[in-house]
Design an enzyme around this catalytic site. Structure first.
Site, PDB file in Angstrom:
ATOM      1  N   LYS A  69     -11.153  -2.863  -2.289  1.00  0.00           N
ATOM      2  CA  LYS A  69     -11.948  -1.626  -2.335  1.00  0.00           C
ATOM      3  C   LYS A  69     -11.134  -0.498  -2.947  1.00  0.00           C
ATOM      4  CE  LYS A  69     -13.765  -2.703   2.151  1.00  0.00           C
ATOM      5  NZ  LYS A  69     -12.719  -2.627   3.164  1.00  0.00           N
ATOM      6  N   LYS A 111      -5.661  -8.969  -5.998  1.00  0.00           N
ATOM      7  CA  LYS A 111      -6.825  -9.300  -5.154  1.00  0.00           C
ATOM      8  C   LYS A 111      -7.933  -8.275  -5.384  1.00  0.00           C
ATOM      9  CE  LYS A 111      -6.552  -6.947  -0.703  1.00  0.00           C
ATOM     10  NZ  LYS A 111      -7.031  -6.979   0.656  1.00  0.00           N
ATOM     11  N   LYS A 141       0.829  -1.214   0.000  1.00  0.00           N
ATOM     12  CA  LYS A 141       0.000   0.000   0.000  1.00  0.00           C
ATOM     13  C   LYS A 141       0.863   1.264   0.000  1.00  0.00           C
ATOM     14  CE  LYS A 141      -4.379  -1.681   1.832  1.00  0.00           C
ATOM     15  NZ  LYS A 141      -5.450  -1.526   2.797  1.00  0.00           N
TER      16      LYS A 141
HETATM   17  N1  AQP Z   1     -10.028 -10.152  -2.305  1.00  0.00           N
HETATM   18  C1  AQP Z   1     -10.278 -10.695  -1.132  1.00  0.00           C
HETATM   19  N2  AQP Z   1     -10.469 -12.030  -1.027  1.00  0.00           N
HETATM   20  C2  AQP Z   1     -10.735 -12.612   0.178  1.00  0.00           C
HETATM   21  N3  AQP Z   1     -10.855 -11.919   1.325  1.00  0.00           N
HETATM   22  C3  AQP Z   1     -10.676 -10.581   1.267  1.00  0.00           C
HETATM   23  N4  AQP Z   1     -10.737  -9.626   2.202  1.00  0.00           N
HETATM   24  C4  AQP Z   1     -10.499  -8.424   1.628  1.00  0.00           C
HETATM   25  N5  AQP Z   1     -10.282  -8.571   0.312  1.00  0.00           N
HETATM   26  C5  AQP Z   1     -10.389  -9.910   0.050  1.00  0.00           C
HETATM   27  C6  AQP Z   1     -11.034  -9.876   3.608  1.00  0.00           C
HETATM   28  O1  AQP Z   1     -12.088  -9.010   3.992  1.00  0.00           O
HETATM   29  C7  AQP Z   1     -11.940  -8.710   5.363  1.00  0.00           C
HETATM   30  C8  AQP Z   1     -12.147  -7.252   5.587  1.00  0.00           C
HETATM   31  O2  AQP Z   1     -11.229  -6.531   4.834  1.00  0.00           O
HETATM   32  P1  AQP Z   1     -10.896  -5.052   5.226  1.00  0.00           P
HETATM   33  O3  AQP Z   1     -12.089  -4.208   5.098  1.00  0.00           O
HETATM   34  O4  AQP Z   1     -10.226  -5.011   6.512  1.00  0.00           O
HETATM   35  O5  AQP Z   1      -9.930  -4.500   4.192  1.00  0.00           O
HETATM   36  P2  AQP Z   1      -8.880  -5.055   3.257  1.00  0.00           P
HETATM   37  O6  AQP Z   1      -8.397  -6.416   3.572  1.00  0.00           O
HETATM   38  O7  AQP Z   1      -7.822  -4.030   3.191  1.00  0.00           O
HETATM   39  O8  AQP Z   1      -9.817  -5.109   1.998  1.00  0.00           O
HETATM   40  P3  AQP Z   1      -9.718  -4.214   0.768  1.00  0.00           P
HETATM   41  O9  AQP Z   1     -10.911  -4.404  -0.048  1.00  0.00           O
HETATM   42  O10 AQP Z   1      -8.426  -4.441   0.098  1.00  0.00           O
HETATM   43  O11 AQP Z   1      -9.810  -2.768   1.354  1.00  0.00           O
HETATM   44  P4  AQP Z   1      -8.889  -1.544   1.130  1.00  0.00           P
HETATM   45  O12 AQP Z   1      -8.778  -1.396  -0.338  1.00  0.00           O
HETATM   46  O13 AQP Z   1      -9.652  -0.445   1.805  1.00  0.00           O
HETATM   47  O14 AQP Z   1      -7.602  -1.852   1.797  1.00  0.00           O
HETATM   48  C9  AQP Z   1     -10.566  -9.200   5.800  1.00  0.00           C
HETATM   49  O15 AQP Z   1     -10.709 -10.370   6.559  1.00  0.00           O
HETATM   50  C10 AQP Z   1      -9.874  -9.502   4.515  1.00  0.00           C
HETATM   51  O16 AQP Z   1      -8.987 -10.584   4.645  1.00  0.00           O
END
Ligand code: AQP
Length: 332
Positions: A200, A197, A114
């Site tokens: 968001k 992956k 990130k």
């Molecule tokens: N692509 C994915 N496949 C499986 N699990 C996923 N998780 C996130 N993306 C995937 C799981 O969702 C839970 C909550 O995630 P989070 O909101 O804490 O944020 P993150 O992991 O950082 O998800 P994003 O979508 O990538 O958000 P941003 O872009 O804001 O950083 C976690 O248990 C995660 O493993």
């Protein structure tokens, strides 16, 4: 025998969760609340590690709660709360930071990825210390099991290391948690770039299947998902990442095994398969989106659930914090 405890969190960083959040994490949350003492938290403090707008933060926190309830998290079975409403998270977070080596924290790949994307000037210190706050989130509840997606494995390992270190240095204080990570479907990939992956914060959003998107929009997105060379519907993560990702999604939502899907689409082209994936996803998400929209109409109801949850969570978290401070020799 008392039930084992589960804790997990999700960031309110977007107007909608995506299918990766659901299949990697929230689907397991719903299942585990029947057999475990479950604590689920909307981690708004973690969301502050990137740029946030106060109006959006409030709206997204409530939308997150509405989606979790619509997915089937039940306030009767699980404790649903907002992280910032339980001050012990920040308090234990500081203790965790003081127990973590700089080199150890620097090895976290999510931070590396990130921060590389956003550059050193805009990367916040909070993004660097995020895994230590996450350790506090988990350890405060004497958690046995943490259901998360594959991308969080390293953070769970760090939590275990810090907890073991604390216990051996200052006396047994924390339960050592274990990650609960699915073997299949733990990582859902972007449907436009199946090597990344689903996230968001992904570029255009065209590769994201969002829960709160209209059925029409999701139908269109899935029909335009990238596929691979050839025309055989077969699971092969290396050679056919696009089709394999769609097979994982179909299988997780329809309940059909990947093998039976391969047989069903044997001799048919990618077009038929994508239409089937689109239908399965859209019909699965349709009632969830409607329920979430209905819940959002009743803000007082959502706020009551979250406040009740925070009260219950605080009563557990405060006990752990007190014991931690005591073991550290702080004057209480
Ligand atoms: N692509 C994915 N496949 C499986 N699990 C996923 N998780 C996130 N993306 C995937 C799981 O969702 C839970 C909550 O995630 P989070 O909101 O804490 O944020 P993150 O992991 O950082 O998800 P994003 O979508 O990538 O958000 P941003 O872009 O804001 O950083 C976690 O248990 C995660 O493993």
């Amino acid at each position: 025998m008392s039930q084992k405890r589960v804790l997990s969190g999700i960031q309110p960083t977007s107007d909608s969760f995506h299918l990766g959040n659901y299949l990697g994490a929230v689907k397991q949350w719903v299942e585990l609340q029947d057999s475990h003492d479950a604590y689920y938290c909307i981690v708004d403090l973690h969301a502050m590690t990137v740029e946030t707008d106060p109006k959006l933060m409030r709206k997204r926190t409530l939308t997150s709660a509405a989606q979790l309830l619509a997915f089937g998290i039940s306030p009767e079975k699980a404790t649903l709360f907002v992280q910032s409403q339980v001050p012990a998270h920040n308090q234990l977070g500081w203790v965790m930071e003081c127990l973590t080596g700089f080199g150890e924290a620097s090895r976290m790949t999510q931070f590396k990825d990130k921060s590389q994307k956003s550059g050193a000037d805009t990367t916040r210190v909070g993004l660097f210390t995020y895994p230590m706050l996450m350790a506090a989130d988990i350890l405060l509840y004497q958690t046995n099991l943490v259901p998360v997606g594959e991308d969080q494995r390293q953070h769970i390992e760090l939590t275990r290391d810090i907890a073991e270190r604390f216990n051996s240095k200052y006396g047994k204080t924390f339960v050592i948690p274990e990650g609960y990570i699915l073997k299949e479907g733990a990582k859902i990939f972007d449907i436009q770039d199946p090597t990344a992956k689903m996230s968001k914060s992904a570029g255009s959003g065209a590769g994201l299947i969002e829960i709160m998107d209209t059925p029409e929009a999701n139908l269109k997105k899935i029909k335009s998902a990238v596929t691979d060379a050839g025309r055989e519907v077969k699971f092969d993560a290396k050679e056919k990442p696009g089709i394999s990702n769609l097979l994982s999604i179909h299988s997780a939502l329809s309940g059909k095994s990947i093998k039976s899907l391969e047989l069903e689409f044997d001799g048919k082209g990618y077009g038929d398969f994508k239409t089937s994936v689109a239908e399965v996803v859209v019909e699965y998400l349709r009632p969830i989106r409607s329920k979430a929209l209905e819940l959002l109409e009743d803000e007082p109801y959502l706020l009551t659930i979250l406040h009740d949850g925070a009260q219950k969570a605080s009563s557990v978290a405060d006990k752990t914090l007190e014991q931690t401070y005591k073991n550290l020799g702080l004057v209480l």
